[in-house]
Each structure stands twice: as C-alpha cells, then as structure tokens.
Motif scaffolding. Structure first.
Motif, PDB file in Angstrom:
ATOM      1  N   VAL A   4       8.786  28.051 -21.688  1.00 48.70           N
ATOM      2  CA  VAL A   4       7.630  27.039 -21.679  1.00 48.70           C
ATOM      3  C   VAL A   4       6.396  27.742 -22.512  1.00 48.70           C
ATOM      4  CG1 VAL A   4       5.927  25.876 -20.147  1.00 48.70           C
ATOM      5  CG2 VAL A   4       8.167  26.159 -19.335  1.00 48.70           C
ATOM      6  N   THR A   5       5.879  26.970 -23.560  1.00 51.10           N
ATOM      7  CA  THR A   5       4.868  27.484 -24.394  1.00 51.10           C
ATOM      8  C   THR A   5       3.935  26.297 -24.567  1.00 51.10           C
ATOM      9  OG1 THR A   5       6.496  28.828 -25.834  1.00 51.10           O
ATOM     10  CG2 THR A   5       4.428  28.185 -26.765  1.00 51.10           C
ATOM     11  N   VAL A   6       2.758  26.707 -24.236  1.00 56.08           N
ATOM     12  CA  VAL A   6       1.657  25.729 -24.094  1.00 56.08           C
ATOM     13  C   VAL A   6       0.648  26.285 -25.221  1.00 56.08           C
ATOM     14  CG1 VAL A   6      -0.200  24.785 -22.631  1.00 56.08           C
ATOM     15  CG2 VAL A   6       1.748  25.528 -21.700  1.00 56.08           C
ATOM     16  N   SER A   7       0.353  25.304 -26.275  1.00 51.45           N
ATOM     17  CA  SER A   7      -0.495  25.771 -27.138  1.00 51.45           C
ATOM     18  C   SER A   7      -1.864  24.993 -26.912  1.00 51.45           C
ATOM     19  CB  SER A   7      -0.090  24.985 -28.496  1.00 51.45           C
ATOM     20  OG  SER A   7      -0.100  23.760 -28.313  1.00 51.45           O
ATOM     21  N   SER A   8      -2.931  26.028 -27.349  1.00 50.49           N
ATOM     22  CA  SER A   8      -4.337  25.594 -27.142  1.00 50.49           C
ATOM     23  C   SER A   8      -4.892  24.747 -28.312  1.00 50.49           C
ATOM     24  CB  SER A   8      -5.139  26.943 -27.143  1.00 50.49           C
ATOM     25  OG  SER A   8      -4.860  27.605 -28.529  1.00 50.49           O
TER      26      SER A   8
END
Length: 124
Positions: free
Chosen positions: A120-124
């Motif tokens: 899971v990758t959450v970008s800002s």
C-alpha cells in the motif's frame, strides 16, 4: 493453510483502499485473523484484529476511526477497509491467521500463518 492478500495499490492521501485476505487449505473450526504492516526500515506492527465471530475487533491507535476490519466466514475471507489514508500508512500489509482460536490477539507471535503481503502506497 495459505493466505492470499490482495487489494493493495497506490492511492492519494485521503483516499481509500480495501484489502482482502482469503484463506485456503487446512480448515479450522474457528480462527482469529489479523492485519499487520511493515514500513521500509521499520519493524512489523499490529494494525487490526478480529475474532472468529466478528463480534470483537481491535485496532492500533494510529488507525482507529479510519480502518475497519471485517470477515466473511462463508468465504474464509477477512477484509481491511482503509479510509482517509495518510502517507504514513504506506507499508506492506500482511494478513495473519491464528488457528483454533475464538478470541483474537494483537500479538504477532501468536499467529500461526501469514500471507505474502500486499503493498500500500499513499502519496501526499
């Protein structure tokens, strides 16, 4: 027992993802399930856990109010609904199973089987 996790991906901050973990192979009369995560360079941490009946669930303080764990015993599947995602939620998420258990546990060492992990990758 084999655990197959899926549903990870790349999402922007504030977005949502739903992880799934399907169990197959050896069957138990009951089993507890949990989700853990490991960020780069960090130890694996507890995220959420659910009892066999689904009546009890536990969450890490960092995800309370944003994540929801649930299960469908007819499908041998546990879910992790993740809302309001933050960049600090970026990690590999692992599902885990504790066989023969009615109650659940937040302790990593008490789980018997582990899935392969989903990123899971959450970008800002």
């Amino acid at each position: 027992v084999q655990l197959q996790a899926s549903g990870g991906g790349l999402v922007q901050a504030g977005g949502s993802l739903r992880l799934s973990c399907a169990a197959s192979g050896r069957t138990f009369s009951s089993y507890a399930m949990g989700w853990f995560r490991q960020a780069p360079g960090k130890e694996r941490d507890f995220v959420a856990a659910i009892s066999w009946s689904g009546g009890s669930s536990y969450y890490a303080d960092s995800v309370k109010g944003r994540f929801t764990i649930s299960r469908d015993n007819a499908k041998n599947t546990v879910y992790l609904q993740m809302n309001s995602l933050k960049p600090e939620d970026t990690a590999v998420y692992y599902c885990a199973l504790k066989g023969g258990a009615v109650v659940t546990t937040t302790l990593e060492d008490e789980y018997d089987y582990w899935g392969q992990g989903t990123q899971v990758t959450v970008s800002s």
